[in-house]
Write a protein that holds these residues in place. Structure first.
Motif, PDB file in Angstrom:
ATOM      1  N   UNK A 140      -5.996   1.890 -10.466  1.00  0.00           N
ATOM      2  CA  UNK A 140      -5.402   2.403  -9.229  1.00  0.00           C
ATOM      3  C   UNK A 140      -5.340   3.930  -9.311  1.00  0.00           C
ATOM      4  N   UNK A 141      -6.026   4.594  -8.370  1.00  0.00           N
ATOM      5  CA  UNK A 141      -6.105   6.057  -8.348  1.00  0.00           C
ATOM      6  C   UNK A 141      -5.340   6.583  -7.132  1.00  0.00           C
ATOM      7  N   UNK A 142      -4.411   7.468  -7.378  1.00  0.00           N
ATOM      8  CA  UNK A 142      -3.611   8.038  -6.293  1.00  0.00           C
ATOM      9  C   UNK A 142      -3.857   9.538  -6.215  1.00  0.00           C
ATOM     10  N   UNK A 143      -4.285   9.970  -5.040  1.00  0.00           N
ATOM     11  CA  UNK A 143      -4.511  11.386  -4.804  1.00  0.00           C
ATOM     12  C   UNK A 143      -3.690  11.866  -3.611  1.00  0.00           C
ATOM     13  N   UNK A 144      -4.312  12.682  -2.779  1.00  0.00           N
ATOM     14  CA  UNK A 144      -3.656  13.187  -1.572  1.00  0.00           C
ATOM     15  C   UNK A 144      -4.675  13.182  -0.449  1.00  0.00           C
ATOM     16  N   UNK A 145      -4.406  12.395   0.572  1.00  0.00           N
ATOM     17  CA  UNK A 145      -5.349  12.272   1.676  1.00  0.00           C
ATOM     18  C   UNK A 145      -5.329  13.475   2.598  1.00  0.00           C
ATOM     19  N   UNK A 146      -6.308  13.498   3.482  1.00  0.00           N
ATOM     20  CA  UNK A 146      -6.366  14.594   4.448  1.00  0.00           C
ATOM     21  C   UNK A 146      -7.659  14.566   5.250  1.00  0.00           C
ATOM     22  N   UNK A 184     -10.354  20.978   0.786  1.00  0.00           N
ATOM     23  CA  UNK A 184      -9.656  21.780  -0.227  1.00  0.00           C
ATOM     24  C   UNK A 184      -8.150  21.533  -0.209  1.00  0.00           C
ATOM     25  N   UNK A 185      -7.647  20.940   0.884  1.00  0.00           N
ATOM     26  CA  UNK A 185      -6.228  20.629   0.994  1.00  0.00           C
ATOM     27  C   UNK A 185      -5.896  19.232   0.462  1.00  0.00           C
ATOM     28  N   UNK A 186      -6.911  18.514   0.011  1.00  0.00           N
ATOM     29  CA  UNK A 186      -6.713  17.133  -0.454  1.00  0.00           C
ATOM     30  C   UNK A 186      -6.874  17.055  -1.974  1.00  0.00           C
ATOM     31  N   UNK A 187      -6.475  15.918  -2.503  1.00  0.00           N
ATOM     32  CA  UNK A 187      -6.845  15.511  -3.867  1.00  0.00           C
ATOM     33  C   UNK A 187      -7.635  14.211  -3.686  1.00  0.00           C
ATOM     34  N   UNK A 188      -8.924  14.334  -3.724  1.00  0.00           N
ATOM     35  CA  UNK A 188      -9.822  13.260  -3.284  1.00  0.00           C
ATOM     36  C   UNK A 188      -9.915  12.138  -4.338  1.00  0.00           C
ATOM     37  N   UNK A 189      -9.354  10.971  -4.067  1.00  0.00           N
ATOM     38  CA  UNK A 189      -9.416   9.877  -5.048  1.00  0.00           C
ATOM     39  C   UNK A 189     -10.818   9.292  -5.207  1.00  0.00           C
ATOM     40  N   UNK A 190     -11.677   9.481  -4.206  1.00  0.00           N
ATOM     41  CA  UNK A 190     -13.051   8.993  -4.326  1.00  0.00           C
ATOM     42  C   UNK A 190     -13.813   9.831  -5.351  1.00  0.00           C
ATOM     43  N   UNK A 191     -13.599  11.128  -5.328  1.00  0.00           N
ATOM     44  CA  UNK A 191     -14.213  12.004  -6.335  1.00  0.00           C
ATOM     45  C   UNK A 191     -13.705  11.635  -7.732  1.00  0.00           C
ATOM     46  N   UNK A 192     -12.423  11.383  -7.845  1.00  0.00           N
ATOM     47  CA  UNK A 192     -11.848  10.991  -9.132  1.00  0.00           C
ATOM     48  C   UNK A 192     -12.462   9.672  -9.593  1.00  0.00           C
ATOM     49  N   UNK A 200     -15.307  -1.249  -5.699  1.00  0.00           N
ATOM     50  CA  UNK A 200     -14.468  -0.097  -5.364  1.00  0.00           C
ATOM     51  C   UNK A 200     -14.018  -0.215  -3.916  1.00  0.00           C
ATOM     52  N   UNK A 201     -12.752   0.121  -3.690  1.00  0.00           N
ATOM     53  CA  UNK A 201     -12.234   0.127  -2.323  1.00  0.00           C
ATOM     54  C   UNK A 201     -11.479   1.429  -2.098  1.00  0.00           C
ATOM     55  N   UNK A 202     -11.856   2.136  -1.022  1.00  0.00           N
ATOM     56  CA  UNK A 202     -11.195   3.398  -0.690  1.00  0.00           C
ATOM     57  C   UNK A 202     -11.468   3.736   0.765  1.00  0.00           C
ATOM     58  N   UNK A 203     -10.445   4.088   1.475  1.00  0.00           N
ATOM     59  CA  UNK A 203     -10.614   4.554   2.847  1.00  0.00           C
ATOM     60  C   UNK A 203     -11.060   3.494   3.820  1.00  0.00           C
ATOM     61  N   UNK A 204     -11.506   3.980   4.999  1.00  0.00           N
ATOM     62  CA  UNK A 204     -11.908   3.117   6.111  1.00  0.00           C
ATOM     63  C   UNK A 204     -13.324   3.511   6.520  1.00  0.00           C
ATOM     64  N   UNK A 205     -14.232   2.533   6.571  1.00  0.00           N
ATOM     65  CA  UNK A 205     -15.625   2.820   6.914  1.00  0.00           C
ATOM     66  C   UNK A 205     -15.766   3.430   8.309  1.00  0.00           C
ATOM     67  N   UNK A 206     -14.791   3.181   9.165  1.00  0.00           N
ATOM     68  CA  UNK A 206     -14.873   3.716  10.529  1.00  0.00           C
ATOM     69  C   UNK A 206     -14.351   5.150  10.627  1.00  0.00           C
ATOM     70  N   UNK A 207     -13.741   5.606   9.538  1.00  0.00           N
ATOM     71  CA  UNK A 207     -13.134   6.946   9.579  1.00  0.00           C
ATOM     72  C   UNK A 207     -13.965   7.894   8.724  1.00  0.00           C
ATOM     73  N   UNK A 255     -14.256  11.080   8.650  1.00  0.00           N
ATOM     74  CA  UNK A 255     -13.738  12.404   8.278  1.00  0.00           C
ATOM     75  C   UNK A 255     -12.335  12.340   7.680  1.00  0.00           C
ATOM     76  N   UNK A 256     -11.976  11.156   7.173  1.00  0.00           N
ATOM     77  CA  UNK A 256     -10.641  10.994   6.587  1.00  0.00           C
ATOM     78  C   UNK A 256     -10.775  10.798   5.087  1.00  0.00           C
ATOM     79  N   UNK A 257     -10.227  11.716   4.310  1.00  0.00           N
ATOM     80  CA  UNK A 257     -10.146  11.539   2.864  1.00  0.00           C
ATOM     81  C   UNK A 257      -8.944  10.642   2.583  1.00  0.00           C
ATOM     82  N   UNK A 258      -9.143   9.481   1.967  1.00  0.00           N
ATOM     83  CA  UNK A 258      -8.016   8.578   1.735  1.00  0.00           C
ATOM     84  C   UNK A 258      -7.104   9.108   0.631  1.00  0.00           C
TER      85      UNK A 258
END
Length: 425
Positions: free
Chosen positions: A212-218, A224-232, A261-268, A270-273
């Motif tokens: 389980x990876x927790x970052x900061x969405x945006x 640059x304002x996020x902590x991207x859990x997908x990159x992690x 792997x599961x992260x975010x929404x395929x319909x979104x 431009x949303x970093x989860x």
């Protein structure tokens, strides 16, 4: 040896022994029984029809007792030998186990006994294993050429649901204190009439890992304002592969696979989860390697995530232990196999598989052996390509079917183990 060595069109075999000859007489009945089970697949702990058919068949065979509802849908039959064994010692008991459950998959075969239940299929041959044990029961009940009790265990829920552990927790070995227990699995990569076994690990332990990876969405435009859990997650996926390649000795077989792997929404788009989850499996043979991989995973994932300003936690679940044969029972099963098909058709140093098997729970409690029964008739087009053949599709394939030609051999192998482990005086 590798599985591929045994591929090819089967050679004519002379199968020896009274048990095989006697069981071969009711081969058509076994085939009909197996195909009925194939047409009525049931998932683990739901084997109501299967258990009832097994119970009915066992009673017709003349077994001494049938116990139902062990581990929810499990069945245990007792067959008493003609000699009781040494009265100064505990009555000898040898266990034989077959699994009964099917898989949640859609069958693509078109023969008359294909699955009648959409989305369910006997894609691993448990219908054949059950039938072979029923065949052994009939022979043993008719002949009783052994001293002691044969304990026939028809197990539910092998496919990932821990039916063996459920039967043990339900008092299997307290009620039926066998001295040893044996099981087999069909193997399409081996010819009919061949048997594979080894003296130690047969199948690996299977563990589940959830990261389980927790970052900061945006907003993806302002990453640059996020902590991207997908990159992690991407860095963790890469880093985890170093555990086997750089931290484990080459002789210690270990597999670490991140499979989903599961992260975010395929319909979104431009949303970093804010969160990502990785799921995978670890396969090992030694408990100390399980401990090491668990520790290393937790250290590595936490460190990688911290480097990006995120956090990562690892949930490590030990699902099935390794399936490990005990030496004396390996030797007994090997001798029975060689007597039936000849030493040249027994692979006594079979390469272990990184797959898993919940018969391992029983082997943690009792000495025993697990072996493979060849069933694949690979047919060639004469130009080097395989074009099919009975039993040629591998396990968990939607076109798989058990090869009924090996039913008498498997039943005779089970029966021979009982006779050899508890010989008449």
């Amino acid at each position: 040896m590798s599985d591929s060595v045994t591929l090819g069109r089967p050679r004519p075999l002379q199968i020896n022994g009274r048990a095989f000859a006697q069981i071969a007489r009711f081969h058509p009945e076994l085939t009909a029984f197996r195909r009925d089970l194939h047409a009525h697949p049931e998932l683990g702990f739901e084997e109501v029809y299967t258990a009832s058919r097994v119970t009915q068949a066992l009673k017709l065979c003349g077994v001494d007792a049938v116990h139902t509802g062990i581990g929810k849908t499990g069945v245990v039959a007792i067959i008493e030998g003609r000699q009781p064994g040494n009265p100064r010692h505990a009555r000898p008991m040898t266990g034989l186990r077959a699994d009964m459950d099917a898989l949640p998959m859609t069958e693509r075969n078109e023969f008359g006994w294909k699955s009648a239940k959409p989305g369910l299929m006997h894609g691993c041959g448990h219908d054949g294993h059950t039938t072979m044990l029923v065949g052994a029961a009939r022979y043993l009940a008719e002949t009783r050429n052994f001293a002691g009790d044969a304990v026939l265990v028809f197990q539910p829920a092998e496919e990932g649901r821990g039916g063996a552990e459920a039967m043990i927790n339900d008092g299997l070995f307290e009620r039926f204190p066998v001295q040893s227990i044996y099981a087999m699995h069909n193997w399409p990569a081996m010819r009919p009439g061949t048997i594979g076994i080894n003296s130690g690990p047969m199948m690996a332990a299977a563990d589940r890992i959830t990261i389980e990876i927790t970052g900061k969405g945006g907003h993806g435009a302002h990453a640059y304002l996020t902590v991207d859990p997908i990159l992690v997650a991407a860095h963790i996926i890469t880093a985890v592969q170093s555990i086997v390649s750089r931290n484990v000795k080459a002789m210690d077989n270990v597999v670490v696979s991140l499979c989903a792997m599961q992260a975010g929404d395929m319909a979104a788009m431009s949303v970093v989860p804010g969160h990502a989850t990785l799921v995978g499996t670890v396969r090992t043979f030694k408990p100390e390697m399980q401990d090491f991989v668990e520790q290393r995973l937790k250290q590595l994932c936490a460190a990688v995530a911290d480097g990006f300003g995120a956090t990562a936690t690892v949930n490590y679940e030990r699902i099935y232990p390794a399936t490990i044969n005990s030496p004396a029972e390996y030797r007994l099963a090997t001798r029975v196999a060689e007597q039936l098909v000849g030493a040249e058709n027994v692979v006594s140093n079979l390469e272990p598989s990184m797959g898993s098997e919940d018969f391992s729970f029983m082997l943690k409690e009792k000495p025993g052996a697990y072996f493979r029964l060849g069933q694949g008739e690979q047919l060639s087009d004469g130009k080097g390509s395989v074009v099919g053949g009975v039993g040629s599709h591998f396990l968990h394939n939607s076109c798989y079917d058990f090869n009924d030609s090996v039913l008498p051999l498997g039943a005779a192998l089970f029966a021979g183990i009982v006779e050899r482990s508890m010989p008449m005086a």
